[in-house]
Scaffold this motif. Structure first.
Motif, mmCIF file in Angstrom:
data_model
loop_
_atom_site.group_PDB
_atom_site.id
_atom_site.type_symbol
_atom_site.label_atom_id
_atom_site.label_comp_id
_atom_site.label_asym_id
_atom_site.label_seq_id
_atom_site.Cartn_x
_atom_site.Cartn_y
_atom_site.Cartn_z
ATOM 1 N N ASN A 189 41.971 42.545 51.138
ATOM 2 C CA ASN A 189 40.615 42.455 50.594
ATOM 3 C C ASN A 189 39.746 41.533 51.434
ATOM 4 O O ASN A 189 40.232 40.807 52.314
ATOM 5 C CB ASN A 189 40.640 42.013 49.133
ATOM 6 C CG ASN A 189 41.111 40.585 48.959
ATOM 7 O OD1 ASN A 189 40.327 39.642 49.020
ATOM 8 N ND2 ASN A 189 42.413 40.408 48.722
ATOM 9 N N ALA B 188 33.699 44.107 44.331
ATOM 10 C CA ALA B 188 34.946 43.566 43.789
ATOM 11 C C ALA B 188 35.304 44.310 42.516
ATOM 12 O O ALA B 188 34.450 44.559 41.663
ATOM 13 C CB ALA B 188 34.796 42.077 43.505
ATOM 14 N N GLY B 189 36.549 44.698 42.398
ATOM 15 C CA GLY B 189 36.993 45.453 41.236
ATOM 16 C C GLY B 189 36.872 46.946 41.401
ATOM 17 O O GLY B 189 37.282 47.711 40.514
ATOM 18 N N ASP B 190 36.321 47.401 42.515
ATOM 19 C CA ASP B 190 36.187 48.835 42.769
ATOM 20 C C ASP B 190 37.564 49.406 43.099
ATOM 21 O O ASP B 190 38.188 49.016 44.092
ATOM 22 C CB ASP B 190 35.227 49.057 43.943
ATOM 23 C CG ASP B 190 34.758 50.508 44.045
ATOM 24 O OD1 ASP B 190 35.508 51.396 43.593
ATOM 25 O OD2 ASP B 190 33.666 50.730 44.579
ATOM 26 N N GLY B 191 38.039 50.312 42.295
ATOM 27 C CA GLY B 191 39.372 50.864 42.490
ATOM 28 C C GLY B 191 39.394 52.186 43.217
ATOM 29 O O GLY B 191 40.455 52.799 43.368
ATOM 30 N N GLY C 77 36.384 39.784 47.783
ATOM 31 C CA GLY C 77 37.444 40.215 46.876
ATOM 32 C C GLY C 77 37.588 41.715 46.751
ATOM 33 O O GLY C 77 38.548 42.192 46.130
ATOM 34 N N ALA C 78 36.663 42.478 47.337
ATOM 35 C CA ALA C 78 36.748 43.940 47.239
ATOM 36 C C ALA C 78 37.838 44.458 48.170
ATOM 37 O O ALA C 78 38.095 43.883 49.234
ATOM 38 C CB ALA C 78 35.406 44.561 47.592
#
Length: 408
Positions: A66, A94-97, A113-114
Motif C-alpha cells: 500500500n 484507502a479502503g478501496d477493495g 494506505g490505499a
C-alpha cells in the motif's frame, strides 16, 4: 487474651539466611502458588497484563502492498526522464477493495494506505507533482522502484512470534495485537494476595487514637504496593494479638488468595501472634542478614504461602521491595525495578554482617541518605526515591564512593 510466653513455643529450628537465600525461598513459594494460570481478556482490557503464551501472527501486517503517501502510483520506468506529463488512469482511496491494474504510460492517483495497483512499483508524493489538466499530471521527480511503498508483511509476517509469553502488554503492543484482528488474548492470571497487619497497638484509621496506639499504615501501604506491582488484592485486614482472631483471618485469607502477606508478630518477644500461630504449624521464622527487616517468616496454610514481614513500617516496606516485588513484577511481565549506582553524598557507616538498605534521594548522580536509621520513620521513607544497598561486608562508605541504589 494474652499470647503464650516465648518459652511455651514448640522448639523449632530458626533460620539464619542471607538476603539472597531468603529471596530465593520466597520466590519459590510464590511461583509454586501462582502457577501458570491464565484467563482470556478482551484486547482492550488487557493493558498492564502479561501474555500467557507466545502470540503468533494470524495474518501479514500490512496485509497488502500500500501507499505510504498521498500521491500517484507509477511505473518507475515511466518517470525515469522526469519531469514528464502522464494521464491519470483512475483514483484509489484507502479502503478501496477493487482490484486495479496500472496501464503502461499512465499513473493512478492514490491515497495513504490505499492498495497498490498491479503494475505500479513506486509512489510519487503529491507535492512532487503539478496538475496538467483534468486528467493528467506532471511528475516532477523520478522515483525508484519501491519508493514510498509499504510492503505486505513488512511489519509482521504470518506465523511470526509477535510477542513472547510473559511480555508486558503496554498500549503499543495492544495496538499491534488489535491490528492483527484479534479480539481476545490469554493473559497470566493476576496473583490474588491477602494482607493482614497484626498488633494490639493498631488503631483503625478515621477514629480516635488511644494513648499508646498507632494508626494502621502497614495494611494499606502493602496493599498499594501489591497493586502497583500487578497483584489483585482480595483482602486487607488487621488483627490484634489474640491467636484465635489471627487464625480466623488467616483461614479466610487462605480461602480467598493465592498468597498471604502479614506484617508484625515475627520477632522473639512474648506477644508475637504470627509466629505463635504459624510456627507450631510448620512455619519457619528467623533472621535475615539485613537491616531494616531482619525478622522474617515463611509458612504454608491450606496450601497457601504466608510471607511474614516485620511490623515496623519501614522494615515492612523494605522487606516487600526486596523479597516480594521482584517476583510479582516478573509474573506481570513488568521490567524489574531499576538498580543503578550513584556517588555517596557523604560518609556512610554500616554494620558488619548485615546488608543495609538505607533510604535515600538521588539527584544529578549523587545519593544522600534521608532520615535516621529507625525503622519507624515512615515519613522519611516517603521522601526517599531510592534504597541505598550496602553489602554485608562493607562497614564504611566514603563520600564520593559509588554505591548501589534501587529505585522505589
Amino acid at each position: 487474651m494474652e499470647g503464650p510466653p516465648a518459652s511455651a513455643r514448640p522448639v523449632a529450628e530458626p533460620f539464619a539466611r542471607s538476603v539472597e537465600q531468603h529471596a530465593g525461598a520466597v520466590r519459590e513459594a510464590i511461583l509454586a502458588a501462582v502457577g501458570s494460570g491464565s484467563e482470556d481478556l478482551d484486547v482492550a482490557d488487557a493493558v498492564g497484563r502479561a501474555l500467557a503464551v507466545d502470540l503468533i501472527a494470524p495474518i501479514d501486517l500490512p496485509g497488502f502492498d500500500n501507499s505510504q503517501m498521498d500521491g500517484f502510483a507509477v511505473r518507475s520506468v515511466d518517470v525515469r526522464a522526469a519531469p514528464v506529463t502522464l494521464p491519470v488512469h483512475t483514483t484509489i482511496a484507502a479502503g478501496d477493495g477493487r482490484p486495479t491494474r496500472l496501464p503502461e504510460g499512465s499513473v493512478t492517483r492514490i491515497m495513504t494506505g490505499a492498495p497498490l495497483p498491479e503494475g505500479a512499483d513506486a509512489i510519487v508524493p503529491v507535492e512532487d507533482t503539478t496538475p496538467a489538466g483534468p486528467d493528467a499530471v506532471t511528475i516532477g521527480t523520478a522515483a525508484g522502484p519501491g519508493s514510498f511503498i509499504r510492503r505486505r508483511g513488512e511489519d509482521i509476517r504470518l506465523d511470526e512470534v509477535v510477542l513472547g509469553a510473559g511480555g508486558h502488554l503496554n498500549p503499543a503492543r495492544i495496538g499491534a495485537i488489535a491490528a492483527l484482528g484479534l479480539t481476545t488474548i490469554p493473559v497470566r492470571r493476576r496473583p490474588r494476595v491477602a494482607v493482614i497487619a497484626t498488633g494490639d497497638e493498631l488503631a483503625p484509621r478515621g477514629g480516635p487514637l488511644p494513648f499508646g496506639h498507632v494508626y494502621d499504615s502497614n495494611a494499606p501501604m502493602l496493599a498499594a504496593a501489591l497493586r502497583t506491582d500487578g497483584a489483585e488484592v482480595t483482602l486487607v485486614d488487621r488483627s490484634d494479638d489474640r491467636p484465635d482472631r489471627f487464625l480466623h483471618l488467616l483461614t479466610a485469607a487462605a480461602a480467598a488468595a493465592d498468597l498471604i502477606v502479614t506484617s508484625g508478630g515475627v520477632s522473639m518477644g512474648d506477644f508475637e501472634v504470627v509466629r505463635d500461630v504459624l510456627e507450631p504449624r510448620g512455619g519457619r521464622f528467623g533472621k535475615v542478614a539485613m537491616q531494616p527487616g531482619g525478622p522474617q517468616g515463611l509458612s504454608i496454610v491450606d496450601d497457601t504461602p504466608v510471607i511474614s514481614l516485620p511490623g515496623n513500617p519501614v522494615s515492612s516496606l523494605v522487606s516487600y521491595a526486596v523479597f516480594i516485588a521482584p517476583v510479582l513484577r516478573e509474573l506481570a511481565g513488568r521490567p524489574a525495578t531499576p538498580r543503578t549506582t550513584a556517588a555517596a553524598g557523604r560518609d556512610i557507616s554500616s554494620i558488619a554482617g548485615r546488608r543495609q538498605f538505607l533510604r535515600g534521594r538521588v539527584a544529578d548522580g549523587v545519593v544522600e541518605p534521608v532520615g535516621g536509621p529507625g525503622s519507624h520513620l515512615l515519613a522519611t521513607m516517603a521522601s526517599a526515591n531510592v534504597l541505598i544497598d550496602i553489602p554485608a561486608d562493607v562497614v564504611a562508605v566514603a563520600k564520593g564512593d559509588k554505591v548501589r541504589v534501587w529505585a522505589i
